[in-house]
Design a protein around this motif. Structure first.
Motif, PDB file in Angstrom:
ATOM      1  N   PRO A  62     -10.346   3.310  -5.147  1.00  0.00           N
ATOM      2  CA  PRO A  62      -8.900   3.097  -5.017  1.00  0.00           C
ATOM      3  C   PRO A  62      -8.499   2.476  -3.676  1.00  0.00           C
ATOM      4  CG  PRO A  62      -9.414   5.446  -5.206  1.00  0.00           C
ATOM      5  CD  PRO A  62     -10.660   4.701  -5.505  1.00  0.00           C
ATOM      6  N   GLU A  63      -9.216   2.806  -2.609  1.00  0.00           N
ATOM      7  CA  GLU A  63      -8.868   2.252  -1.292  1.00  0.00           C
ATOM      8  C   GLU A  63      -9.020   0.733  -1.306  1.00  0.00           C
ATOM      9  OE1 GLU A  63     -11.042   4.613  -1.876  1.00  0.00           O
ATOM     10  OE2 GLU A  63     -10.586   6.397  -0.683  1.00  0.00           O
ATOM     11  N   ALA A  72       5.527   0.511   3.018  1.00  0.00           N
ATOM     12  CA  ALA A  72       5.457   0.784   1.575  1.00  0.00           C
ATOM     13  C   ALA A  72       6.563   1.767   1.214  1.00  0.00           C
ATOM     14  CB  ALA A  72       4.098   1.366   1.211  1.00  0.00           C
ATOM     15  N   TYR A  98      13.068  15.970   5.853  1.00  0.00           N
ATOM     16  CA  TYR A  98      11.712  16.242   6.331  1.00  0.00           C
ATOM     17  C   TYR A  98      11.048  14.941   6.796  1.00  0.00           C
ATOM     18  CZ  TYR A  98       6.816  17.539   6.440  1.00  0.00           C
ATOM     19  OH  TYR A  98       5.525  17.725   6.848  1.00  0.00           O
ATOM     20  N   GLU A 143      -1.262   1.112   8.489  1.00  0.00           N
ATOM     21  CA  GLU A 143      -0.342   2.255   8.594  1.00  0.00           C
ATOM     22  C   GLU A 143      -0.463   3.143   7.343  1.00  0.00           C
ATOM     23  OE1 GLU A 143       2.398   4.500  10.610  1.00  0.00           O
ATOM     24  OE2 GLU A 143       1.399   2.700  11.358  1.00  0.00           O
ATOM     25  N   LEU A 144      -0.613   2.475   6.220  1.00  0.00           N
ATOM     26  CA  LEU A 144      -0.682   3.198   4.945  1.00  0.00           C
ATOM     27  C   LEU A 144      -1.945   4.060   4.850  1.00  0.00           C
ATOM     28  CD1 LEU A 144       1.237   3.118   2.509  1.00  0.00           C
ATOM     29  CD2 LEU A 144      -0.291   1.479   1.463  1.00  0.00           C
ATOM     30  N   MET A 145      -3.021   3.548   5.440  1.00  0.00           N
ATOM     31  CA  MET A 145      -4.303   4.255   5.333  1.00  0.00           C
ATOM     32  C   MET A 145      -4.530   5.211   6.497  1.00  0.00           C
ATOM     33  SD  MET A 145      -5.570   3.144   2.530  1.00  0.00           S
ATOM     34  CE  MET A 145      -7.342   3.195   2.434  1.00  0.00           C
ATOM     35  N   LYS A 146      -3.565   5.264   7.400  1.00  0.00           N
ATOM     36  CA  LYS A 146      -3.733   6.134   8.558  1.00  0.00           C
ATOM     37  C   LYS A 146      -3.800   7.577   8.087  1.00  0.00           C
ATOM     38  CE  LYS A 146      -1.252   4.929  12.225  1.00  0.00           C
ATOM     39  NZ  LYS A 146       0.022   4.902  12.970  1.00  0.00           N
ATOM     40  N   ARG A 147      -4.817   8.275   8.547  1.00  0.00           N
ATOM     41  CA  ARG A 147      -4.934   9.691   8.194  1.00  0.00           C
ATOM     42  C   ARG A 147      -3.890  10.471   8.964  1.00  0.00           C
ATOM     43  NH1 ARG A 147     -10.149  11.174   6.816  1.00  0.00           N
ATOM     44  NH2 ARG A 147      -9.364  13.286   6.649  1.00  0.00           N
ATOM     45  N   ALA A 148      -3.184  11.337   8.280  1.00  0.00           N
ATOM     46  CA  ALA A 148      -2.124  12.110   8.937  1.00  0.00           C
ATOM     47  C   ALA A 148      -2.721  13.162   9.850  1.00  0.00           C
ATOM     48  CB  ALA A 148      -1.267  12.775   7.876  1.00  0.00           C
ATOM     49  N   ARG A 189       0.318  14.367   2.842  1.00  0.00           N
ATOM     50  CA  ARG A 189       0.436  15.531   3.720  1.00  0.00           C
ATOM     51  C   ARG A 189       1.878  16.063   3.723  1.00  0.00           C
ATOM     52  NH1 ARG A 189      -2.231  18.389   7.124  1.00  0.00           N
ATOM     53  NH2 ARG A 189      -0.978  19.594   8.565  1.00  0.00           N
ATOM     54  N   ILE A 219       6.784   4.136   4.427  1.00  0.00           N
ATOM     55  CA  ILE A 219       5.554   4.541   5.115  1.00  0.00           C
ATOM     56  C   ILE A 219       4.638   3.322   5.137  1.00  0.00           C
ATOM     57  CG2 ILE A 219       3.543   6.070   5.059  1.00  0.00           C
ATOM     58  CD1 ILE A 219       5.304   8.187   3.748  1.00  0.00           C
ATOM     59  N   GLY A 220       4.408   2.788   6.343  1.00  0.00           N
ATOM     60  CA  GLY A 220       3.584   1.577   6.450  1.00  0.00           C
ATOM     61  C   GLY A 220       4.172   0.441   5.630  1.00  0.00           C
ATOM     62  N   PHE A 269      -9.150  10.346  -2.061  1.00  0.00           N
ATOM     63  CA  PHE A 269      -8.554   9.108  -1.568  1.00  0.00           C
ATOM     64  C   PHE A 269      -8.593   9.100  -0.045  1.00  0.00           C
ATOM     65  CE2 PHE A 269      -5.077   6.645   0.196  1.00  0.00           C
ATOM     66  CZ  PHE A 269      -5.309   5.411  -0.401  1.00  0.00           C
ATOM     67  N   ASN A 270      -9.290   8.121   0.520  1.00  0.00           N
ATOM     68  CA  ASN A 270      -9.290   7.902   1.966  1.00  0.00           C
ATOM     69  C   ASN A 270      -9.595   9.185   2.745  1.00  0.00           C
ATOM     70  OD1 ASN A 270      -9.016   6.204   4.192  1.00  0.00           O
ATOM     71  ND2 ASN A 270      -6.831   6.636   4.421  1.00  0.00           N
ATOM     72  N   GLY A 271     -10.605   9.901   2.295  1.00  0.00           N
ATOM     73  CA  GLY A 271     -11.052  11.086   3.020  1.00  0.00           C
ATOM     74  C   GLY A 271     -10.284  12.355   2.710  1.00  0.00           C
ATOM     75  N   GLU A 272      -9.289  12.265   1.834  1.00  0.00           N
ATOM     76  CA  GLU A 272      -8.564  13.469   1.429  1.00  0.00           C
ATOM     77  C   GLU A 272      -8.517  13.492  -0.099  1.00  0.00           C
ATOM     78  OE1 GLU A 272      -4.825  14.094   3.494  1.00  0.00           O
ATOM     79  OE2 GLU A 272      -5.537  12.875   5.160  1.00  0.00           O
ATOM     80  N   LEU A 317       5.258   3.166  -4.022  1.00  0.00           N
ATOM     81  CA  LEU A 317       4.385   4.299  -4.305  1.00  0.00           C
ATOM     82  C   LEU A 317       5.281   5.357  -4.952  1.00  0.00           C
ATOM     83  CD1 LEU A 317       2.495   4.480  -0.885  1.00  0.00           C
ATOM     84  CD2 LEU A 317       1.509   3.775  -3.054  1.00  0.00           C
ATOM     85  N   GLN A 345       9.820  13.552  10.569  1.00  0.00           N
ATOM     86  CA  GLN A 345       8.457  13.073  10.827  1.00  0.00           C
ATOM     87  C   GLN A 345       8.449  11.659  11.410  1.00  0.00           C
ATOM     88  OE1 GLN A 345       5.628  15.051  10.244  1.00  0.00           O
ATOM     89  NE2 GLN A 345       7.230  16.582   9.930  1.00  0.00           N
ATOM     90  N   MET A 386      -0.343   6.306   2.948  1.00  0.00           N
ATOM     91  CA  MET A 386      -0.333   7.178   1.761  1.00  0.00           C
ATOM     92  C   MET A 386      -0.771   8.589   2.138  1.00  0.00           C
ATOM     93  SD  MET A 386      -0.828   6.551  -2.003  1.00  0.00           S
ATOM     94  CE  MET A 386      -2.430   6.201  -2.661  1.00  0.00           C
ATOM     95  N   ASN A 387      -1.783   8.662   3.041  1.00  0.00           N
ATOM     96  CA  ASN A 387      -2.223   9.995   3.449  1.00  0.00           C
ATOM     97  C   ASN A 387      -1.087  10.778   4.090  1.00  0.00           C
ATOM     98  OD1 ASN A 387      -4.652   8.168   3.366  1.00  0.00           O
ATOM     99  ND2 ASN A 387      -5.642  10.155   3.561  1.00  0.00           N
ATOM    100  N   ALA A 388      -0.242  10.048   4.859  1.00  0.00           N
ATOM    101  CA  ALA A 388       0.889  10.711   5.506  1.00  0.00           C
ATOM    102  C   ALA A 388       1.842  11.265   4.451  1.00  0.00           C
ATOM    103  CB  ALA A 388       1.604   9.726   6.418  1.00  0.00           C
ATOM    104  N   TRP A 443       2.910  -4.517   2.209  1.00  0.00           N
ATOM    105  CA  TRP A 443       2.604  -3.232   2.843  1.00  0.00           C
ATOM    106  C   TRP A 443       1.763  -3.440   4.102  1.00  0.00           C
ATOM    107  CZ3 TRP A 443       0.523  -0.336  -2.099  1.00  0.00           C
ATOM    108  CH2 TRP A 443       1.582  -0.104  -2.975  1.00  0.00           C
ATOM    109  N   ASN A 444       1.974  -2.543   5.064  1.00  0.00           N
ATOM    110  CA  ASN A 444       1.134  -2.491   6.256  1.00  0.00           C
ATOM    111  C   ASN A 444      -0.037  -1.561   5.937  1.00  0.00           C
ATOM    112  OD1 ASN A 444      -0.071  -1.750   8.664  1.00  0.00           O
ATOM    113  ND2 ASN A 444       1.833  -1.860   9.828  1.00  0.00           N
TER     114      ASN A 444
END
Lengths: 81, 167
Positions: free
Chosen positions: A35-36, B80, B62, A68-73, B6, B77-78, B104-107, B40, B66, B1-3, A64-65
């Motif tokens: 998916p990434e 998106a 919320y 930023e979108l893939m940044k881990r929270a 979360r 977000i980014g 997805f992306n480590g989560e 999204l 953030q 998306m991860n943000a 989309w950026n």
């Protein structure tokens, strides 16, 4: 509106049928990507769409950026009482 | 998306929402070839008693806290737009309740299953929804027994058989 009737692929020249078969196989390969990676492809499609919109005098569409979108929270710090 | 994931988990922990899941075209990245989309779509079930007026304000507040930009009914977000959609009918609510956690992306992220995505697209039935149905049918790994059960219970089986005959 009803979807169009299924085209009769068998009537097309063999060269065209080969291209269509190749495209179909390629789309199935794309479906297997992580998916990434598909998200990255979507962003590429958004860039193309934006360029096409600008070239044809239409309002630009968003892109989309991805970074930023893939940044881990990061976890939030514990709230202070 | 991860943000976003979360943030929704935090809102769930705080009891603002009961459940959430990624749906719409953005959820297709887990099952089919990528398709052009700009949003999204996150479906949520609010933790509010039935027949009460629901407000998404706590969710937008919320995200604002953030540091994200809230524009109309979207959170950016980014670049998106994250669209927050309250589960608007029994089928969508059931879909969110039966979402599956996918990496997805480590989560992990809760995503509507392909059977429910197909059923919702069939129910919505715009041109682009029928295209999604076709993609899911041709490319996703579907549990046909589960799909037929959902489509039968939500009276979509006739529409499905008609569309399938044209694919």
């Amino acid at each position: 509106m009803e979807p169009p009737e299924k085209p009769d692929v068998a009537q097309l020249p063999q060269a065209v049928r080969r291209v269509l078969e190749f495209k179909e196989a390629r789309r199935k390969q794309l479906a297997q990507l992580p998916p990434e990676e598909k998200l990255r492809i979507i962003v590429e499609m958004q860039k193309w769409a934006r360029a096409a919109h600008i070239a044809t005098g239409r309002p630009p569409t968003p892109v989309w950026n991805l970074d930023e979108l893939m940044k881990r929270a990061k976890p939030e710090p514990p709230s202070q009482v | 998306m991860n943000a976003a994931i979360r943030a929704f988990r935090e809102l769930q922990a705080q009891g603002v929402i009961r459940a959430f899941a990624l749906g719409g075209a953005s959820a297709l990245v887990f099952y089919t070839e990528p398709v052009l989309t700009y949003d999204l779509d996150f479906f949520i079930i609010l933790d509010a008693p039935p027949d009460t007026l629901v407000s998404l304000q706590p969710i937008y507040e919320y995200f604002t806290r953030q540091g994200y930009t809230v524009s109309g009914e979207q959170v950016l977000i980014g670049d998106a737009p994250v669209q927050v959609l309250v589960a608007y009918n029994p089928l969508v609510e059931e879909a969110v309740q039966n979402a599956i956690e996918l990496p997805f992306n480590g989560e992990t992220v809760p995503v509507l299953t392909p059977e429910y995505l197909l059923a919702i697209a069939l129910q919505t039935n715009r041109h682009k929804d029928r295209e999604r149905v076709r993609l899911l049918w041709q490319q996703a790994t579907l549990d046909e027994g589960r799909l037929v059960d959902i489509l039968t219970r939500y009276e979509l089986i006739e529409r499905w058989n008609h569309l399938k005959s044209q694919m």
